[in-house]
Scaffold this motif. Structure first.
Motif, short mmCIF file in Angstrom:
data_model
loop_
_atom_site.label_atom_id
_atom_site.label_comp_id
_atom_site.label_asym_id
_atom_site.label_seq_id
_atom_site.Cartn_x
_atom_site.Cartn_y
_atom_site.Cartn_z
N ILE A 88 0.84 -1.21 0.00
CA ILE A 88 0.00 0.00 0.00
C ILE A 88 0.87 1.25 0.00
O ILE A 88 0.59 2.23 -0.71
N TRP A 89 1.91 1.23 0.80
CA TRP A 89 2.79 2.40 0.88
C TRP A 89 3.42 2.70 -0.48
O TRP A 89 3.49 3.86 -0.89
N ARG A 90 3.82 1.64 -1.18
CA ARG A 90 4.43 1.83 -2.50
C ARG A 90 3.41 2.31 -3.52
O ARG A 90 3.68 3.21 -4.32
N ARG A 91 2.22 1.69 -3.51
CA ARG A 91 1.19 2.06 -4.48
C ARG A 91 0.67 3.48 -4.29
O ARG A 91 0.17 4.09 -5.24
N THR A 92 0.76 4.03 -3.09
CA THR A 92 0.21 5.36 -2.82
C THR A 92 1.27 6.45 -2.82
O THR A 92 0.98 7.59 -2.44
N ARG A 93 2.49 6.13 -3.27
CA ARG A 93 3.52 7.17 -3.31
C ARG A 93 3.14 8.30 -4.25
O ARG A 93 3.42 9.46 -3.98
N GLN A 125 -0.92 9.91 -2.65
CA GLN A 125 -0.90 9.80 -1.19
C GLN A 125 -2.26 10.07 -0.56
O GLN A 125 -2.50 9.67 0.58
N ARG A 145 -3.80 7.02 0.72
CA ARG A 145 -3.14 6.30 1.81
C ARG A 145 -3.98 6.27 3.07
O ARG A 145 -4.05 5.26 3.77
N MET A 203 -5.07 2.70 4.53
CA MET A 203 -4.41 2.30 5.76
C MET A 203 -5.40 2.20 6.92
O MET A 203 -5.25 1.37 7.82
#
Length: 277
Positions: A95-100, A103, A106, A110
């Motif tokens: 998720i962190w990578r996909r929402t860079r 954002q 996120r 999350m």
């Protein structure tokens, strides 16, 4: 409580936690300006897929020796073989990578993950409490294959793996070699296989046709064990510690990695009892 319908309760709790995470992500996404709630929900499902896949692969790696001996068991995900903390880390990293580059997604995604993990952890705690309240090893009156009476309580005093089975049950038939091997690997554990609803001739004929050598096969022609232990189907495997307390259970076919994993986590086994992996 062993399950809901044909599904083990552990599987039901995971499905419920994923559904709750998906709903939370969509609800928070609806309330967040400029966020597509559908994209938030979709990302949750994608993340769960990769999390489950890596959690399963991590479990296979952990028990590679056992899985490599029977490769078919690698796809038997019903045995509950997952390294959950690996899966959760992969979900968060995905998720962190996909929402860079987005954002704003996120927060709802999350939020869904946190709610889902919290619900899963809470359900696990409740299930652990219910298991502690499970009835102890029952004093059932059964019979050996040569039809001599025997009480189940006679096995108390050492860890017990109690399997309920029948020869007409395909998953029961498939898992029998697992118990045959386990009784050699773990001599300090009693592997008691209680046949449900069949005659001595039927049970004996099956064991002979499969070439199985099992030391503690008992007969329960009235299927009293299933009623007493609230089993919803066959096979059912229950784990009792040396004090006769139920410490775990498994509904459905069990593989060697899952059987060993449960015993090493639930039983106090010495290194001389086959406890080394």
């Amino acid at each position: 409580m062993s399950g809901i319908g044909p599904f083990p309760i552990q599987v039901v709790t995971v499905i419920a936690a994923v559904l709750l995470a998906w709903l939370t992500a969509r609800i928070v996404g609806r309330r967040t300006p400029d966020v597509s709630y559908k994209a938030a929900g979709s990302m949750i499902l994608d993340a769960v897929f990769w999390g489950l896949l890596t959690a399963r692969l991590a479990y296979i790696a952990q028990w590679w020796e056992e899985y490599s001996a029977t490769p078919r068991s690698m796809i038997a995900i019903g045995d509950g073989g997952f390294v959950w903390w690996v899966g959760v880390l992969v979900v968060v990293a995905y998720i962190w990578r996909r929402t860079r580059s987005a954002q704003i997604l996120r927060v709802p995604v999350m939020a869904g993950v946190m709610v889902g993990v919290a619900a899963w952890a809470l359900a696990g705690g409740v299930l652990a409490l219910l298991l502690r309240a499970a009835p102890p090893l029952p004093d059932l009156q059964l019979a050996t294959l040569d039809e001599h009476p025997v009480s189940l309580s006679e096995y108390a005093g050492r860890p017990i793996v109690l399997n309920l089975w029948a020869s007409w049950c395909p998953p029961c038939r498939r898992e029998m070699p697992v118990f045959e091997q386990a009784q050699t690997d773990f001599p300090d554990v009693a592997f008691v296989l209680v046949n449900q609803g069949e005659s001595a001739q039927q049970a004996q004929a099956f064991l002979e046709s499969e070439g199985l050598s099992l030391t503690d096969v008992l007969l329960d022609p009235a299927s009293e064990a299933m009623r007493t232990m609230n089993s919803r189907g066959l096979p059912t495997t229950l784990f009792f510690d040396a004090q006769g307390r139920q410490v775990d259970m498994h509904l459905g076919e069990i593989t060697m990695p899952s059987l060993k994993d449960k015993m090493l986590r639930r039983f106090d086994l010495s290194s001389g009892s086959g406890a080394e992996k």
